[in-house]
Design a protein around this motif. Sequence first.
Motif, mmCIF file in Angstrom:
data_model
loop_
_atom_site.group_PDB
_atom_site.id
_atom_site.type_symbol
_atom_site.label_atom_id
_atom_site.label_comp_id
_atom_site.label_asym_id
_atom_site.label_seq_id
_atom_site.Cartn_x
_atom_site.Cartn_y
_atom_site.Cartn_z
ATOM 1 N N MET A 1 0.819 -1.196 0.000
ATOM 2 C CA MET A 1 0.000 0.000 0.000
ATOM 3 C C MET A 1 0.866 1.264 0.000
ATOM 4 O O MET A 1 0.560 2.231 -0.688
ATOM 5 C CB MET A 1 -0.931 -0.013 1.218
ATOM 6 C CG MET A 1 -1.866 1.144 1.270
ATOM 7 S SD MET A 1 -3.051 1.035 -0.066
ATOM 8 C CE MET A 1 -4.309 2.069 0.527
ATOM 9 N N ALA A 2 1.956 1.246 0.791
ATOM 10 C CA ALA A 2 2.841 2.407 0.853
ATOM 11 C C ALA A 2 3.472 2.676 -0.509
ATOM 12 O O ALA A 2 3.701 3.830 -0.869
ATOM 13 C CB ALA A 2 3.922 2.195 1.909
ATOM 14 N N ILE A 4 2.089 2.192 -3.400
ATOM 15 C CA ILE A 4 1.069 2.828 -4.239
ATOM 16 C C ILE A 4 0.976 4.318 -3.906
ATOM 17 O O ILE A 4 0.955 5.164 -4.793
ATOM 18 C CB ILE A 4 -0.299 2.137 -4.062
ATOM 19 C CG1 ILE A 4 -0.224 0.707 -4.593
ATOM 20 C CG2 ILE A 4 -1.398 2.928 -4.750
ATOM 21 C CD1 ILE A 4 -1.434 -0.133 -4.260
ATOM 22 N N ILE A 5 0.953 4.624 -2.615
ATOM 23 C CA ILE A 5 0.865 6.019 -2.179
ATOM 24 C C ILE A 5 2.112 6.786 -2.618
ATOM 25 O O ILE A 5 2.026 7.916 -3.098
ATOM 26 C CB ILE A 5 0.671 6.105 -0.651
ATOM 27 C CG1 ILE A 5 -0.706 5.553 -0.292
ATOM 28 C CG2 ILE A 5 0.825 7.543 -0.159
ATOM 29 C CD1 ILE A 5 -0.965 5.410 1.173
ATOM 30 N N SER A 6 3.276 6.173 -2.487
ATOM 31 C CA SER A 6 4.518 6.810 -2.913
ATOM 32 C C SER A 6 4.505 7.088 -4.415
ATOM 33 O O SER A 6 4.942 8.153 -4.866
ATOM 34 C CB SER A 6 5.701 5.923 -2.542
ATOM 35 O OG SER A 6 6.897 6.505 -2.950
ATOM 36 N N ILE A 8 1.849 7.568 -6.305
ATOM 37 C CA ILE A 8 0.885 8.648 -6.542
ATOM 38 C C ILE A 8 1.518 9.992 -6.177
ATOM 39 O O ILE A 8 1.426 10.965 -6.931
ATOM 40 C CB ILE A 8 -0.414 8.414 -5.748
ATOM 41 C CG1 ILE A 8 -1.161 7.213 -6.321
ATOM 42 C CG2 ILE A 8 -1.294 9.666 -5.759
ATOM 43 C CD1 ILE A 8 -2.323 6.756 -5.473
ATOM 44 N N ASP A 9 2.194 10.058 -5.014
ATOM 45 C CA ASP A 9 2.834 11.301 -4.581
ATOM 46 C C ASP A 9 3.891 11.768 -5.580
ATOM 47 O O ASP A 9 4.034 12.961 -5.837
ATOM 48 C CB ASP A 9 3.469 11.134 -3.199
ATOM 49 C CG ASP A 9 2.448 11.146 -2.079
ATOM 50 O OD1 ASP A 9 1.304 11.579 -2.326
ATOM 51 O OD2 ASP A 9 2.793 10.719 -0.962
ATOM 52 N N ASP A 28 4.314 15.359 1.147
ATOM 53 C CA ASP A 28 3.289 16.211 0.550
ATOM 54 C C ASP A 28 3.815 17.515 -0.049
ATOM 55 O O ASP A 28 3.183 18.084 -0.925
ATOM 56 C CB ASP A 28 2.222 16.552 1.591
ATOM 57 C CG ASP A 28 1.513 15.320 2.116
ATOM 58 O OD1 ASP A 28 1.142 14.461 1.296
ATOM 59 O OD2 ASP A 28 1.350 15.207 3.340
#
Length: 84
Positions: A1-2, A4-6, A8-9, A28
């Motif tokens: 999951m991390a 995926i977030i990375s 996207i960021d 962010d």
Amino acid sequence: MADIISAIDSVIGCGQCGGPLGGSPSGDFCGPGCASAWAAGRVGARPGDVVAAFPALAEAAREIAASLRAGAAGGQIVWRGDDE
């Protein structure tokens, strides 16, 4: 999951300016300036609001800075933005 977030960021970039995050410790914002600008925009603060709201505090800060400069050996203390 991390991961995926990375991912996207890295595509979105900085939440304020849209620039690359680079080596920023924040996931962010590209730096503290953008983080502060983003937060100020959320609360409606503008540069100078503190001085306008608390003129006595601003004057006290100027007096303290002047006192420190006067007491420094050879006037070596110069506060950024207050060396006019």
